[in-house]
Every structure is written in structure tokens, then in C-alpha cells.
Design an enzyme around this catalytic site. Structure first.
Site, PDB file in Angstrom:
ATOM      1  CG  HIS A 150       6.176  -9.193  10.257  1.00  0.00           C
ATOM      2  ND1 HIS A 150       5.468  -8.160   9.682  1.00  0.00           N
ATOM      3  CD2 HIS A 150       5.654  -9.362  11.492  1.00  0.00           C
ATOM      4  CE1 HIS A 150       4.566  -7.709  10.539  1.00  0.00           C
ATOM      5  NE2 HIS A 150       4.651  -8.423  11.640  1.00  0.00           N
ATOM      6  CB  CYS A 191       7.180  -8.155   3.449  1.00  0.00           C
ATOM      7  SG  CYS A 191       5.753  -7.156   3.937  1.00  0.00           S
TER       8      CYS A 191
END
Length: 461
Positions: A150, A191
């Protein structure tokens, strides 16, 4: 053939070595590969599957285990949710990519400090941890790093810690100053991955970074429609660069494919986010095979190995920020068991309640901050639509202080992917004023002290 020529040819035949003709000088160097899955837990199955797949590729390409370092939590292959215990697949009906993998650092050893020390080659710092192995690269070596997890603005995640962009950039600068590599390539799946390099990485250090997403957008997971697994099997960016190599047929044009050519192909195939490239573009004209080797294996009939891949359906693509929620709702929609339906509804309701608490805490912080500093809101935007301000290295002491204050006095941010999308507004405050943290941490401490924060808030995905 003379003795010198024979010895040179013998050395070049070793898989870990290669040569480069640069200004008519021949340099001998090793290929080093560092593969990292920064997450843990079943919902993040895809990250460990990506890295296990990458291991199989570089191993097949002739990179010896002594030159490959793998860092992953290793809590998924034998997870109770795994329908085929002891395996990982990276596509529907795929081959087991976990088989034979050698993991150097797992469990609590998967953290940002260890990552940086392994990359820098700080052997003494890794004593007593995992395999204790580090990237022992030298000035003629090529280094390839694939990181999957992430991310948020200027941040990559680990199970309990964050890797900040300034720490990564300073590590790369240190490696360059100490001549710890000849050229380096980083493939980053997360991301906001572009925010780790955008305006931060130098363009003359022989390092190129390819990211799954730009600075202000999410990357996407794929193969998320496998009912048996109830999770996503891969990340679109990582899957695409690896499947390109899996399907390679031996010919001169493919073996000579440059990094920038590979980037163009990946960018064409990844349409849900903007695959980006940063750093020293001169490195982009190098062959990818210089960093990860090249597969020339044939089967018993003398035919090059060819791996068939399933087409990626639009319905199997999910933003990496929304996976737990969508998977739970899909399970609920498909369930016919009353007890399972009740259990799923309880999980969904609990998750929604915890998200509301997180939202309320951040809105309370934001409102108190802009109330104390009225001019700030016009520059930083709102939590939902933060202004597109660019990070600089001097922003990070302020940014880290704010995040550490929330993690210490409210709830852990490192374990909470849901909250990552809210961090942009905090970095924006520091971009406007790099000393603003002295005011903000007082407000944060006050908000957290008067807020009833439920247990387990940090575990909401």
C-alpha cells in the site's frame, strides 16, 4: 583462443555476472535483486503472490539465490483461508509461485528500517535478523528492486511502519556516493507510488524508477473474481510486467528490450492508473535483461517455455483501497447460508462503523486546525479534495511528526490502509509551512484526548 579470452568467456558464462561495453572499457559485475512485499494478512494475498512470482522469474532467468533477497511477512501461503495450503498463485488456475522460494526476512523483520539497511548493504545492522543477508553490490553491479504494498503521499507501507520518500531518496543518494551500484532499477507497485520520486529523485544518479501509479492516484489489483479465494490474486502493474516476461519467446528483439520499451508496453496494458517513470532516463535505454537476466530455458522437446495467461476482465479489477469492502460485499451477495450472511453483515457493519469513527476524528482535527489557522484551508484544500501540492525533502520532518503523533496518541496509521488516502491533507499542511507541525501536534493531542477511540480501530483495512 588465448588464456585471457578463455578466462573472460568463462566468467561471463556465470549467471550472476555480466559485462557492459562503456567507452570501450569492459566491466564485470553481478546482478542483485531485492524483492519486497510490505504487507501482511489475507486481504493482501496479492502482494506476496506478486513477489513470489517475481522470484520465480529472476530465478528462472539465471540469477542465483545468493544474489536474490526476499522480504515478505509469509503469513498467507499457510493461512487458514487458503484453499490450497502451502501455495500461492498469481492468476486464476495459475502455477504455484511459492514453491521453492527462499525468504530471507519474514514476520516482524519486515519493516522499513530493515529494508533500508538491506538495500544499503549494512550487514552489521542486520545481525540476528532473518538470514542476515544484504545487497553487497559494488560499483560495477546492477541492482533491481521490486516493492509491492500500500502507499500514500510520500509513503510506502509496511505492517507496522512507514517507509518515507525522504529516507528512500537519501538511501539512494548514499548508495550513489559510495558507488554501491553501476545502474539501478526500481519497480514500485502501490497507490500514490509516483509521490516517492516526483520532484525528489535526481536525474543524474543512474537510477530509474517505474511506478504503478502517479503521485495522486490509486493503483489497481486484478484477478479479484476468484470465488474460492475471496481476495485478489495479483496487482495489475506487477502482473503485467511479469506476464510479459512469462510469455517471452527467445529472439534478439525480446532479449534486447530496453527498460523504456518495457515501460511503454506496461503503460499501454495498465489503463486504470498512470504508470510513470522517474530518475535518470539514460538508464531507460539499458536492456532489462542486464538487471533481471533472461530466460532461455527450453522443455524436453526443445521448445521455449510458454505460460498461458487468463484475460483480465474489467470486473476483476479493484482499486487497492477498496478491496476488503468489495470482497465482503461480493461474499454477502453470493452467500446462501443464513449464519454466514449474519457473520458477513456484522463484519460489514463493524467496518463501516470504524470508518465513520476514523472520518470523524480526521474531520475534527481538520476543522480545529483551519479554525486556528483560517488562511490554511485556501491553500491545502479539504480532506476529500486536497490541493495537488508537490512534496520536497524539507517537508518530511514536519510530516513525520504529525503522523507519529496521531499513531502514538490516537491509533496506528501503519496498520490502517483505509486511512492512507487521508494523509495527503497532512502533507499539504507541511508543504505550506514546514514548521506548522508545532501547532498541529498540540491540536491533534487535544482531539485524541477527548475522543473515545474504540479498540481495534487500527486494524480496519
Amino acid at each position: 583462443m588465448g588464456i585471457l579470452s578463455f578466462l573472460l568467456a568463462s566468467i561471463l558464462a556465470i549467471g550472476s555476472l555480466g559485462y557492459e561495453n562503456d567507452d570501450n572499457l569492459i566491466f564485470i559485475g553481478k546482478k542483485w535483486v531485492f524483492l519486497i512485499s510490505g504487507s501482511s494478512g489475507w486481504d493482501n494475498y496479492r502482494h506476496q503472490a506478486d513477489i513470489a512470482h517475481a522470484y520465480q522469474i529472476v530465478k528462472r532467468n539465471g540469477i542465483p539465490d545468493e544474489n536474490i533477497i526476499v522480504m515478505m511477512a509469509d503469513d498467507v501461503a499457510n493461512h487458514t483461508n487458503n484453499p490450497v495450503p502451502g501455495t500461492l498463485i498469481n492468476q486464476p488456475d495459475g502455477v504455484d509461485v511459492y514453491k521453492g522460494i527462499k525468504i530471507d526476512y519474514s514476520g516482524k523483520d519486515v519493516n522499513s528500517e530493515n529494508f533500508l539497511n538491506v538495500l544499503k548493504g549494512h550487514k552489521s545492522a542486520m545481525k540476528g535478523k532473518g538470514s542476515e543477508r544484504v545487497i553487497e553490490s559494488r560499483k560495477h553491479d546492477h541492482v533491481f528492486v521490486n516493492f509491492v504494498d500500500h502507499g500514500s503521499n510520500g509513503i510506502l507501507g509496511f505492517p507496522d511502519t512507514f517507509l518515507y520518500a525522504d529516507d528512500l531518496i537519501m538511501t539512494l543518494k548514499e548508495m550513489h556516493a559510495k558507488r554501491r551500484y553501476r545502474k539501478m532499477v526500481l519497480f514500485i507497485e502501490a497507490c500514490n507510488a509516483g509521490s516517492m520520486f516526483d520532484g525528489l529523485i535526481d536525474d543524474d544518479t543512474k537510477i530509474i524508477a517505474v511506478t504503478a501509479s502517479g503521485p495522486r492516484e490509486c493503483s489497481y489489483a486484478c484477478y479479484c473474481d476468484e470465488s474460492e479465494y475471496h481476495t485478489c490474486l495479483g496487482d495489475l502493474f506487477n502482473v503485467k510486467w511479469m506476464e510479459n516476461l512469462d510469455q517471452t519467446i527467445f529472439d534478439v528483439s525480446t532479449k534486447s528490450k530496453t527498460i523504456l520499451r518495457d515501460f511503454e508496453e506496461i503503460r499501454t496494458n495498465v489503463t486504470n492508473s498512470n504508470v510513470m517513470v522517474y530518475g535518470d532516463f539514460h538508464v531507460g535505454f539499458e536492456k532489462l535483461s542486464k538487471f533481471i537476466g533472461y530466460n532461455v530455458q527450453r522443455n524436453s522437446q526443445g521448445v521455449i517455455n510458454y505460460v498461458h495467461h487468463h484475460p483480465i476482465k474489467a470486473g476483476s479489477l479493484i482499486s487497492n483501497r477498496n478491496i476488503p469492502e468489495i470482497i465482503l460485499n461480493r461474499k454477502l451477495a453470493n452467500s446462501k447460508n443464513i449464519q454466514e450472511i449474519k457473520s458477513l453483515m456484522q463484519k460489514i457493519n463493524h467496518r463501516n462503523q470504524m470508518k465513520q469513527v476514523i472520518d470523524a476524528i480526521f474531520f475534527k482535527m481538520y476543522n480545529r486546525i483551519v479554525e486556528a489557522l483560517p488562511a490554511l484551508s485556501f491553500k491545502i484544500g479539504t480532506i476529500e479534495t486536497p490541493a495537488p501540492l508537490k512534496l520536497s525533502i524539507d517537508v518530511f520532518p514536519c510530516y513525520k511528526n504529525i503522523i507519529n503523533t496521531i499513531s502514538s496518541n490516537c491509533f496506528s496509521l501503519a496498520k490502517n490502509p483505509y486511512v492512507l488516502k487521508k494523509l495527503k491533507i497532512l502533507s499539504n499542511m507541511c508543504v505550506v509551512d514546514s514548521n506548522i507541525d508545532k501547532i498541529i501536534v498540540v491540536i491533534i493531542n487535544d482531539v485524541c484526548s477527548i475522543t473515545n477511540i474504540p479498540n481495534g480501530l487500527e486494524n480496519i483495512q
